[in-house]
Design a protein around this motif. Structure first.
Motif, PDB file in Angstrom:
ATOM      1  N   THR A  13       0.845  -1.204   0.000  1.00 34.72           N
ATOM      2  CA  THR A  13       0.000   0.000   0.000  1.00 34.72           C
ATOM      3  C   THR A  13       0.872   1.243   0.000  1.00 34.72           C
ATOM      4  O   THR A  13       1.832   1.338   0.772  1.00 34.72           O
ATOM      5  CB  THR A  13      -0.916   0.039   1.243  1.00 34.72           C
ATOM      6  N   GLY A  14       0.542   2.179  -0.868  1.00 30.24           N
ATOM      7  CA  GLY A  14       1.145   3.510  -0.834  1.00 30.24           C
ATOM      8  C   GLY A  14       0.145   4.472  -0.227  1.00 30.24           C
ATOM      9  O   GLY A  14      -0.996   4.568  -0.694  1.00 30.24           O
ATOM     10  N   VAL A  15       0.553   5.162   0.844  1.00 29.80           N
ATOM     11  CA  VAL A  15      -0.315   6.122   1.539  1.00 29.80           C
ATOM     12  C   VAL A  15       0.177   7.514   1.151  1.00 29.80           C
ATOM     13  O   VAL A  15       1.219   7.967   1.629  1.00 29.80           O
ATOM     14  CB  VAL A  15      -0.258   5.909   3.064  1.00 29.80           C
ATOM     15  N   PHE A  16      -0.568   8.185   0.280  1.00 28.72           N
ATOM     16  CA  PHE A  16      -0.100   9.421  -0.339  1.00 28.72           C
ATOM     17  C   PHE A  16      -0.741  10.647   0.302  1.00 28.72           C
ATOM     18  O   PHE A  16      -1.973  10.740   0.393  1.00 28.72           O
ATOM     19  CB  PHE A  16      -0.414   9.417  -1.837  1.00 28.72           C
ATOM     20  N   ASP A  17       0.093  11.586   0.725  1.00 32.62           N
ATOM     21  CA  ASP A  17      -0.396  12.914   1.058  1.00 32.62           C
ATOM     22  C   ASP A  17      -0.887  13.575  -0.238  1.00 32.62           C
ATOM     23  O   ASP A  17      -0.531  13.125  -1.341  1.00 32.62           O
ATOM     24  CB  ASP A  17       0.737  13.719   1.698  1.00 32.62           C
ATOM     25  N   LEU A  18      -1.677  14.623  -0.125  1.00 31.69           N
ATOM     26  CA  LEU A  18      -2.234  15.264  -1.318  1.00 31.69           C
ATOM     27  C   LEU A  18      -1.596  16.625  -1.610  1.00 31.69           C
ATOM     28  O   LEU A  18      -0.906  16.792  -2.603  1.00 31.69           O
ATOM     29  CB  LEU A  18      -3.758  15.393  -1.172  1.00 31.69           C
ATOM     30  N   ASP A  19      -1.833  17.607  -0.725  1.00 31.78           N
ATOM     31  CA  ASP A  19      -1.290  18.954  -0.970  1.00 31.78           C
ATOM     32  C   ASP A  19       0.233  18.912  -1.005  1.00 31.78           C
ATOM     33  O   ASP A  19       0.875  18.500  -0.037  1.00 31.78           O
ATOM     34  CB  ASP A  19      -1.751  19.921   0.124  1.00 31.78           C
ATOM     35  N   GLY A  20       0.799  19.324  -2.136  1.00 37.70           N
ATOM     36  CA  GLY A  20       2.251  19.344  -2.278  1.00 37.70           C
ATOM     37  C   GLY A  20       2.833  18.057  -2.818  1.00 37.70           C
ATOM     38  O   GLY A  20       4.011  18.007  -3.158  1.00 37.70           O
ATOM     39  N   VAL A  21       2.015  17.014  -2.929  1.00 35.51           N
ATOM     40  CA  VAL A  21       2.478  15.723  -3.454  1.00 35.51           C
ATOM     41  C   VAL A  21       1.744  15.373  -4.745  1.00 35.51           C
ATOM     42  O   VAL A  21       2.355  15.034  -5.756  1.00 35.51           O
ATOM     43  CB  VAL A  21       2.275  14.600  -2.414  1.00 35.51           C
ATOM     44  N   VAL A  22       0.407  15.471  -4.705  1.00 32.39           N
ATOM     45  CA  VAL A  22      -0.425  15.157  -5.869  1.00 32.39           C
ATOM     46  C   VAL A  22      -0.904  16.441  -6.557  1.00 32.39           C
ATOM     47  O   VAL A  22      -0.953  16.515  -7.785  1.00 32.39           O
ATOM     48  CB  VAL A  22      -1.623  14.292  -5.445  1.00 32.39           C
ATOM     49  N   TYR A  23      -1.274  17.433  -5.757  1.00 32.68           N
ATOM     50  CA  TYR A  23      -1.693  18.720  -6.328  1.00 32.68           C
ATOM     51  C   TYR A  23      -1.280  19.860  -5.418  1.00 32.68           C
ATOM     52  O   TYR A  23      -0.899  19.653  -4.261  1.00 32.68           O
ATOM     53  CB  TYR A  23      -3.200  18.751  -6.590  1.00 32.68           C
ATOM     54  N   ARG A  24      -1.337  21.067  -5.984  1.00 37.07           N
ATOM     55  CA  ARG A  24      -1.127  22.298  -5.224  1.00 37.07           C
ATOM     56  C   ARG A  24      -2.326  23.195  -5.507  1.00 37.07           C
ATOM     57  O   ARG A  24      -2.451  23.712  -6.605  1.00 37.07           O
ATOM     58  CB  ARG A  24       0.160  23.010  -5.632  1.00 37.07           C
ATOM     59  N   CYS A  70       3.043  -0.780   4.355  1.00 39.01           N
ATOM     60  CA  CYS A  70       2.666   0.570   3.915  1.00 39.01           C
ATOM     61  C   CYS A  70       3.891   1.457   3.737  1.00 39.01           C
ATOM     62  O   CYS A  70       4.814   1.431   4.554  1.00 39.01           O
ATOM     63  CB  CYS A  70       1.747   1.237   4.938  1.00 39.01           C
ATOM     64  N   LEU A  71       3.869   2.273   2.702  1.00 37.01           N
ATOM     65  CA  LEU A  71       4.838   3.347   2.508  1.00 37.01           C
ATOM     66  C   LEU A  71       4.087   4.668   2.526  1.00 37.01           C
ATOM     67  O   LEU A  71       3.184   4.880   1.712  1.00 37.01           O
ATOM     68  CB  LEU A  71       5.576   3.204   1.170  1.00 37.01           C
ATOM     69  N   VAL A  72       4.419   5.547   3.456  1.00 34.82           N
ATOM     70  CA  VAL A  72       3.815   6.876   3.535  1.00 34.82           C
ATOM     71  C   VAL A  72       4.626   7.816   2.660  1.00 34.82           C
ATOM     72  O   VAL A  72       5.847   7.957   2.840  1.00 34.82           O
ATOM     73  CB  VAL A  72       3.788   7.382   4.986  1.00 34.82           C
ATOM     74  N   LEU A  80       7.934  17.059   6.777  1.00 34.50           N
ATOM     75  CA  LEU A  80       8.786  16.364   7.740  1.00 34.50           C
ATOM     76  C   LEU A  80       8.087  16.195   9.081  1.00 34.50           C
ATOM     77  O   LEU A  80       8.136  15.131   9.696  1.00 34.50           O
ATOM     78  CB  LEU A  80      10.096  17.145   7.930  1.00 34.50           C
ATOM     79  N   SER A  81       7.430  17.241   9.542  1.00 28.35           N
ATOM     80  CA  SER A  81       6.820  17.206  10.877  1.00 28.35           C
ATOM     81  C   SER A  81       5.448  16.542  10.875  1.00 28.35           C
ATOM     82  O   SER A  81       4.902  16.280  11.943  1.00 28.35           O
ATOM     83  CB  SER A  81       6.699  18.628  11.437  1.00 28.35           C
ATOM     84  N   THR A  82       4.893  16.265   9.704  1.00 28.56           N
ATOM     85  CA  THR A  82       3.561  15.641   9.615  1.00 28.56           C
ATOM     86  C   THR A  82       3.669  14.236   9.037  1.00 28.56           C
ATOM     87  O   THR A  82       3.512  13.248   9.754  1.00 28.56           O
ATOM     88  CB  THR A  82       2.626  16.509   8.761  1.00 28.56           C
ATOM     89  N   ASP A  83       3.946  14.131   7.732  1.00 27.49           N
ATOM     90  CA  ASP A  83       3.986  12.833   7.066  1.00 27.49           C
ATOM     91  C   ASP A  83       5.096  11.940   7.618  1.00 27.49           C
ATOM     92  O   ASP A  83       4.861  10.788   7.995  1.00 27.49           O
ATOM     93  CB  ASP A  83       4.187  13.022   5.556  1.00 27.49           C
ATOM     94  N   VAL A  84       6.307  12.475   7.659  1.00 25.21           N
ATOM     95  CA  VAL A  84       7.459  11.664   8.063  1.00 25.21           C
ATOM     96  C   VAL A  84       7.407  11.355   9.554  1.00 25.21           C
ATOM     97  O   VAL A  84       7.554  10.195   9.971  1.00 25.21           O
ATOM     98  CB  VAL A  84       8.776  12.363   7.688  1.00 25.21           C
ATOM     99  N   ALA A  85       7.196  12.381  10.379  1.00 22.21           N
ATOM    100  CA  ALA A  85       7.150  12.157  11.826  1.00 22.21           C
ATOM    101  C   ALA A  85       6.013  11.215  12.200  1.00 22.21           C
ATOM    102  O   ALA A  85       6.172  10.334  13.052  1.00 22.21           O
ATOM    103  CB  ALA A  85       7.011  13.487  12.562  1.00 22.21           C
TER     104      ALA A  85
END
Length: 359
Positions: free
Chosen positions: A22-33, A218-220, A225-230
């Motif tokens: 599973t790939g867990v993708f953030d949206l803002d800044g990753v998929v769209y702006r 899962c891969l996030v 850094l302080s949200t997705d990674v942390a």
């Protein structure tokens, strides 16, 4: 998969995404702006699905319902349904439903998406202190104004539970970086002297919701850094940081151990690359034809021929490998309590012109 030496970054001998179910993708800044797609995102996400990897979209943005997010993705050429979308508004509503009795009145700061999430959980959203709310749920929406913040402050000061969808200070929009929900949360903090419970990244609740919908490891994938990674690290998940959003190379080098990613890629295309390991050497760290080492008390990054970093013609993946070597050198110094000062050519990586192209 090979574990790199000297830090959390890893290498892999086959395309990165193929190690995960599973790939867990953030949206803002990753998929769209804002309303614009991030370059290459739609094509890469289609390839992810073709390779049999489940895709989930995990966002701290509480201004849209899952169905609305899925519609936005479809408009960008990314096939998705609402079951693949996990929002901080949904997660906040779940938290509220676990604290409150059915049909309890909840004062809303935010937009219609927060109200919808609460109704789905059997709660009654209201907009005024006069309606007798027994909790406050705060989410982001562009129309949030002083009146909404004031009504929430009155209720919170009386001691009712307060749940914030997220505390992101900044969000990525088509014109750049804008204030996020965390700036509005801070306004209420100052007014009331209280702190909210938080639903979104990096807190555990939103990752628990994603785990319920995941298949396999899962891969996030995110830009924060302080949200997705942390958040990924706190929940025992691997993460890949992309440089298409809020985080820069400079910020990455300053990241504490709790916010250092498992992988670094320039953009989503890097998920289909293999990555060499970073190896410790006597005088520094080597990765993919680059070495970060100490020269005259400062860090330099040189290629195998001893040529300093600073050539804009090198490939994006090559630059990423140079950054990975530099990260290990800087982090090793920081973790040993030493100041790591970058020399002139290492500074080129921090100010790498290609970063602007990624945004």
């Amino acid at each position: 998969m090979s574990q790199e030496t000297g830090g959390p970054l890893r290498g892999c001998d086959r395309p990165l995404i193929k190690h995960y179910g599973t790939g867990v993708f953030d949206l803002d800044g990753v998929v769209y702006r804002g309303g614009h797609p991030v370059p290459h995102a739609a094509a890469v996400l289609a390839d992810v699905a073709r390779h049999g990897v489940r895709r989930l979209f995990l966002t701290n943005n509480s201004s849209r319902t899952p169905g609305e997010v899925a519609a936005v993705l479809l408009g960008l050429g990314i096939a998705a349904d609402e079951e693949q979308v996990v929002t901080s508004a949904e997660t906040a509503a779940r938290m509220a439903s676990e604290l409150l009795p059915p049909h309890a009145r909840v004062l809303v700061v935010g937009g219609a998406a927060v109200e919808t999430a609460l109704r789905r959980r059997g709660l009654a959203p209201v907009r005024s202190l006069d309606a007798g709310p027994v909790a406050v749920v705060q989410g982001f929406a562009p129309e949030v104004d002083w009146r909404q913040l004031a009504e929430a402050s009155y209720a919170i000061a009386r001691g009712v539970p307060w749940i914030a969808s997220d505390v992101d200070l900044r969000i990525t929009r088509e014109h750049g970086i804008a204030p996020g929900n965390g700036t509005l949360v801070n306004a209420i903090r100052v007014a009331t002297g209280r702190d909210p419970l938080v639903a979104g990244k990096p807190e555990d609740a939103i990752f628990a919701e994603a785990a319920r919908r995941s298949s396999g490891a899962c891969l996030v994938v995110g830009d924060g850094l302080s949200t997705d990674v942390a958040g990924a690290r706190r929940n025992g998940l691997d993460s890949a940081l992309v440089l298409t959003g809020v985080s820069t190379v400079d910020a990455l080098l300053e990241a504490p151990p709790s916010a250092r990613p498992t992988y670094l890629v320039a953009d989503l295309r890097g998920l289909f690359s293999s990555w060499p390991a970073v190896h410790r050497q006597r005088d520094g760290f080597a990765c993919g034809g680059w070495t970060a080492r100490w020269e005259a008390g400062k860090l330099a990054v040189l290629d195998d021929d001893g040529v300093p970093a600073g050539n804009e013609a090198v490939s994006v993946d090559s630059v990423v490998n140079a950054v990975r070597a530099l990260c290990h050198a800087v982090w090793a110094a920081q973790d040993a309590g030493r100041k790591a000062e970058a020399g002139r050519n290492a500074r080129w990586l921090l100010e790498w012109p290609g970063q602007e192209g990624l945004r």
